[in-house]
Design a protein around this motif. Structure first.
Motif, short mmCIF file in Angstrom:
data_model
loop_
_atom_site.label_atom_id
_atom_site.label_comp_id
_atom_site.label_asym_id
_atom_site.label_seq_id
_atom_site.Cartn_x
_atom_site.Cartn_y
_atom_site.Cartn_z
N VAL A 1 -49.12 -13.36 -32.96
CA VAL A 1 -47.89 -12.72 -32.50
C VAL A 1 -47.37 -11.77 -33.58
O VAL A 1 -47.27 -12.14 -34.76
CB VAL A 1 -46.81 -13.76 -32.15
N ALA A 2 -47.04 -10.54 -33.15
CA ALA A 2 -46.62 -9.53 -34.12
C ALA A 2 -45.46 -8.71 -33.57
O ALA A 2 -45.25 -8.61 -32.36
CB ALA A 2 -47.80 -8.61 -34.45
N GLU A 3 -44.72 -8.11 -34.50
CA GLU A 3 -43.63 -7.21 -34.11
C GLU A 3 -44.18 -6.10 -33.21
O GLU A 3 -45.23 -5.53 -33.47
CB GLU A 3 -42.98 -6.60 -35.34
N GLY A 4 -43.48 -5.83 -32.12
CA GLY A 4 -43.92 -4.81 -31.18
C GLY A 4 -44.65 -5.36 -29.98
O GLY A 4 -44.84 -4.64 -28.99
N ASP A 5 -45.07 -6.63 -30.03
CA ASP A 5 -45.70 -7.24 -28.86
C ASP A 5 -44.74 -7.20 -27.67
O ASP A 5 -43.51 -7.26 -27.83
CB ASP A 5 -46.09 -8.70 -29.14
N GLY B 1 -39.64 -15.66 -39.02
CA GLY B 1 -39.37 -14.30 -39.42
C GLY B 1 -39.37 -13.29 -38.30
O GLY B 1 -38.95 -12.14 -38.48
N LEU B 2 -39.86 -13.71 -37.11
CA LEU B 2 -39.88 -12.81 -35.96
C LEU B 2 -38.92 -13.31 -34.89
O LEU B 2 -38.61 -14.50 -34.80
CB LEU B 2 -41.29 -12.70 -35.38
N ASN C 1 -36.87 -21.74 -25.16
CA ASN C 1 -38.33 -21.85 -25.06
C ASN C 1 -39.10 -20.69 -25.68
O ASN C 1 -40.16 -20.89 -26.27
CB ASN C 1 -38.74 -22.04 -23.60
N LEU C 2 -38.61 -19.48 -25.56
CA LEU C 2 -39.32 -18.36 -26.16
C LEU C 2 -39.43 -18.49 -27.68
O LEU C 2 -40.51 -18.25 -28.25
CB LEU C 2 -38.66 -17.03 -25.77
N PRO C 3 -38.36 -18.87 -28.39
CA PRO C 3 -38.48 -19.00 -29.85
C PRO C 3 -39.55 -20.00 -30.31
O PRO C 3 -40.03 -19.90 -31.44
CB PRO C 3 -37.08 -19.47 -30.28
N GLY D 1 -38.68 -7.72 -35.54
CA GLY D 1 -38.88 -8.18 -36.90
C GLY D 1 -37.74 -8.98 -37.47
O GLY D 1 -37.72 -9.28 -38.66
N THR D 2 -36.77 -9.34 -36.63
CA THR D 2 -35.64 -10.18 -37.09
C THR D 2 -35.69 -11.52 -36.37
O THR D 2 -35.97 -11.57 -35.18
CB THR D 2 -34.30 -9.48 -36.81
#
Length: 348
Positions: free
Chosen positions: A176-180, A266-267, A258-260, A337-338
């Motif tokens: 999982v990455a920023e921008g997904d 960090g994301l 649930n999403l977190p 990214g937060t």
């Protein structure tokens, strides 16, 4: 051997072994329909056997899940519409399994009651078998517990246990990455969470279970008993296509909780609440209880039973894969990214 005396029987104490045996015979055809590669034994033994190599795995990791249906059972029992809660039971377990990247392999159920009603129990277990068939897993065992004095007349409880597998190194979440991109798969109503509040809201409305549903042509009870959607085959097809980094089953705690669970430290995520229209059942529940948007989001699925976290590059292709499998797909946001989930727009 007999000493000529007539004594008390187990049936007189409230447990009917003959009824239990009759139930097993009635449900055998339903269980047989769920047989899949890997099944080595059916109902009736002290345990059930499953061959992972026979199921096609070379270096498998097992994944297990257990769940129930919650107080949705109260509505099913009170209305007599018990046929769908078996599907709920399966869905609550197997939809969790696929979030780890696992294919559901087999399922076991636990049905507990004070006095066994063979017809009611059979209808429930036939629903379990239907849920297993739809999700590609085998119903290979279970337990029917008749416990006089433990449950009021007509009441019963359910628990389900599912085991799945995946090849080593394919587990989710991963990457999982920023921008997904976040893709929401539409729910079939309330599913199986938040029913203590649902029942309270129905009480506040003054409507009975047999009243005309305010948002459909069914009775209110029938509408609220719509089974939980099974996402297994559709989601596994997307995973096989590539580009899926994580899956979140939207159950107790709603979108808020649930999403977190599938986002790395960090994301976070940003969700656009204006990307979809709140389904009528949730509009009615919110209006009846004067619920805030925050309370709605942390209690109910609000229209999405599963969220996929996918790469930007594959989002369009995966949407097509899921739509071809029968899913309604909505892009609802992205990974940020937060380390917080934030919302834009409004549901209410």
């Amino acid at each position: 051997m007999s000493d000529g005396k007539t004594g008390i029987t187990y049936r007189q104490a409230g447990v009917d072994i003959d009824a239990g045996n009759a139930l097993v015979e009635r449900i055998k055809p339903a269980a047989k329909r769920t047989v899949r590669p890997g099944v080595m034994s059916g109902l009736g033994g002290f345990g059930a056997l499953f061959d992972l190599k026979g199921a096609g795995y070379s270096d498998p990791v097992l994944v297990a899940a257990t769940d129930g249906v919650g107080t949705k059972l109260r509505i099913a029992i009170d209305t007599g519409h018990v046929d769908g809660v078996g599907i709920d039971l399966v869905a609550m377990c197997v939809n969790d399994l696929v979030c780890q990247g696992a294919e559901p392999l087999f399922f076991l159920d636990y049905f507990a009651t004070g006095a066994l009603d063979t017809d009611t129990a059979a209808r429930v277990i036939e629903g379990i078998a239907e849920g297993c068939t739809r999700s590609g897993c085998a119903l290979i065992g279970g337990e029917t517990a008749e416990m006089p004095g433990m449950y009021p007349a007509g009441d019963f409880d359910l628990a389900g246990f599912a085991v799945g597998a995946m090849e080593r190194g394919t587990e989710l979440p991963c990457g999982v990455a920023e921008g997904d991109v976040l893709l929401g798969l539409a729910s079939d109503g309330v599913h199986s969470n938040g029913y203590s509040l649902v029942r309270k809201l129905v009480e506040m409305s003054g409507l009975g279970w047999d009243a005309k549903c305010p948002w459909s042509a069914e009775t209110l009870g029938a509408a609220l008993l719509t089974p939980t959607r099974l996402y297994v085959t559709q989601v596994l097809a997307a995973v096989q296509a590539g580009g899926v980094h994580a899956l979140a089953h939207i159950t107790g705690g709603g979108l808020t909780e649930n999403l977190p669970r599938v986002l790395p430290d960090g994301l976070g995520a940003e969700i656009d609440l204006s990307a979809w229209t709140l389904p009528p059942v949730f509009q009615w529940l919110a209006k009846t209880g004067g619920m805030t948007e925050t309370e709605l989001l942390k209690t109910f699925n609000c229209g999405f039973g599963m969220i996929l976290v996918v790469t930007q590059e594959q989002a369009s292709a995966l949407t097509s894969v899921l739509q071809e499998a029968g899913e309604t797909v909505v892009e609802i946001g992205s990974v940020t990214g937060t380390p917080h989930v934030t919302y834009t727009g409004a549901l209410l």
